[in-house]
Design an enzyme around this catalytic site. Structure first.
Site, PDB file in Angstrom:
ATOM      1  N   GLU A 141     -10.155   6.538  -1.959  1.00 43.84           N
ATOM      2  CA  GLU A 141      -9.215   6.371  -3.075  1.00 43.84           C
ATOM      3  C   GLU A 141      -7.921   5.726  -2.625  1.00 43.84           C
ATOM      4  OE1 GLU A 141      -6.472   8.242  -2.254  1.00 43.84           O
ATOM      5  OE2 GLU A 141      -7.680   9.147  -0.666  1.00 43.84           O
ATOM      6  N   GLY A 184      -6.341   8.533   3.765  1.00 38.09           N
ATOM      7  CA  GLY A 184      -7.120   8.311   2.554  1.00 38.09           C
ATOM      8  C   GLY A 184      -7.974   7.071   2.702  1.00 38.09           C
ATOM      9  N   GLU A 185      -8.237   6.404   1.600  1.00 39.16           N
ATOM     10  CA  GLU A 185      -9.034   5.172   1.557  1.00 39.16           C
ATOM     11  C   GLU A 185     -10.515   5.407   1.890  1.00 39.16           C
ATOM     12  OE1 GLU A 185      -7.432   2.259   4.247  1.00 39.16           O
ATOM     13  OE2 GLU A 185      -5.419   2.334   3.377  1.00 39.16           O
ATOM     14  N   GLY A 186     -10.893   6.647   2.205  1.00 37.65           N
ATOM     15  CA  GLY A 186     -12.241   6.895   2.709  1.00 37.65           C
ATOM     16  C   GLY A 186     -12.337   6.719   4.207  1.00 37.65           C
TER      17      GLY A 186
END
Length: 335
Positions: A161, A302-304
């Site tokens: 995300e 974040g960001e995966g």
């Protein structure tokens, strides 16, 4: 299979498939015959068997992982809950699309296809301290974007995300679903501290008070979540129906996943926790969900990113399981 309302999605979730019992049995039997002492590969053995069960193959391979990054903007960002302005969400989406972010490098390193799904970035969700963050139509649209974003040919899924203000949303979701006060779940996120952290904690508390009567996980998602969290929920749900195992990312992704588990018990059986992030309450949420992280490296991007890094761990587990010789094949005495 699709849905146009939350109740239709609830009905779909009530019919979730489980792992393939024959593949689980076959994978466990093969594991017992490999050229190693029993249990010598530790948790890698359990991971390989778990993966085999969901893929329906006692000797599987991972060849087509997919990473999807969902992006959304939050109305509560206007309350000063983040160290960065909302414009950063749009800018980071462009960075993802041009291959310049950490998640791009990690996806490439582990052979994963990467997709970016921006969700109405010009229309932030509503401030959840004054009402629901999203209407049912809004949350269903985001859930369906996640559902439709999963490649049926993928054999492993990571969802990530981007959204300024989304640790505030995740903290509010966690506090509602697992109990406890706002301060216990609210962390520094992008780096807020002092008065800004106090403001963020108060925003979470106000949101909890406003939505104290929220129902199941999908209702909580609609009231306190964001479009990118809903996108991750939709993708994780679709993966379950395609028998695609999922590696869960950090604090925000885990809060999204908790919405699934609090809608249909067992909805996360096809999910492993990729890592424990540096966001203080993440460990507590993982424990509540019964998920032991594969990695703990102090990440909080974040960001995966943490989940993508864990692709390597799962690939290693499956490679050993499927590629090693058995004692019989190697001509080695097994005692």
């Amino acid at each position: 299979m699709s849905f146009d309302t939350l109740d239709e999605l609830r009905a779909i979730l009530a019919e979730m498939p489980g792992p393939d019992a024959t593949a689980l049995e076959g994978a466990a039997a093969r594991n017992g015959q490999l050229t190693k002492p029993p249990g010598a590969l530790g948790r890698l053995e359990d991971l390989a068997i778990w993966y085999a069960g969901w893929r329906g193959d006692a000797r599987p391979a991972i060849s087509a992982p997919q990473v999807i990054v969902f992006a959304g903007n939050h109305g509560v960002a206007a309350r000063g809950v983040s160290a960065f302005p909302p414009e950063v969400t749009v800018q980071m989406v462009a960075n993802f699309e041009h291959g310049g972010a950490a998640i791009n490098q990690l996806a490439k390193a582990f052979g994963a296809r990467m997709d970016v799904v921006p969700l109405d970035l010009d229309v932030p969700t509503a401030d959840f301290t004054t009402g629901p963050a999203m209407s049912e139509a809004d949350v269903v649209a985001a859930l369906r974007a996640g559902w439709d974003g999963v490649d049926p040919a993928a054999d492993l899924l990571v969802v990530g995300e981007m959204g300024i203000g989304n640790t505030t949303s995740a903290a509010a979701i966690a506090a509602h679903l697992f109990g406890g006060d706002a301060g216990a779940w609210t962390g520094r996120g992008t780096g807020v501290e002092g008065d800004a952290l106090a403001t963020k904690t108060q925003v979470v508390a106000d949101g909890l008070a406003m939505h104290a009567d929220a129902g199941d996980g999908l209702d909580v998602l609609m009231r306190l979540g964001g479009r990118e969290l809903a996108g991750m929920v939709g993708a994780m749900a679709r993966a379950r129906f395609l028998s695609i195992p999922v590696i869960m990312d950090g604090f925000i992704c885990t809060a999204a996943a908790a919405c699934l588990e609090h809608t249909a018990t067992g909805a996360l059986d096809h999910v492993v926790a990729g890592h424990q992030s540096a966001e203080g309450a993440h460990a507590r949420m993982l424990q509540a969900l019964g998920k032991t992280p594969l990695l703990s490296l102090g990440l909080r991007l974040g960001e995966g990113s943490g989940a993508a890094l864990a692709i390597g761990v799962l690939k290693g587990a499956v490679a050993c399981h499927s590629g090693m010789a058995t004692f019989a094949e190697a001509g080695v005495a097994d005692g």
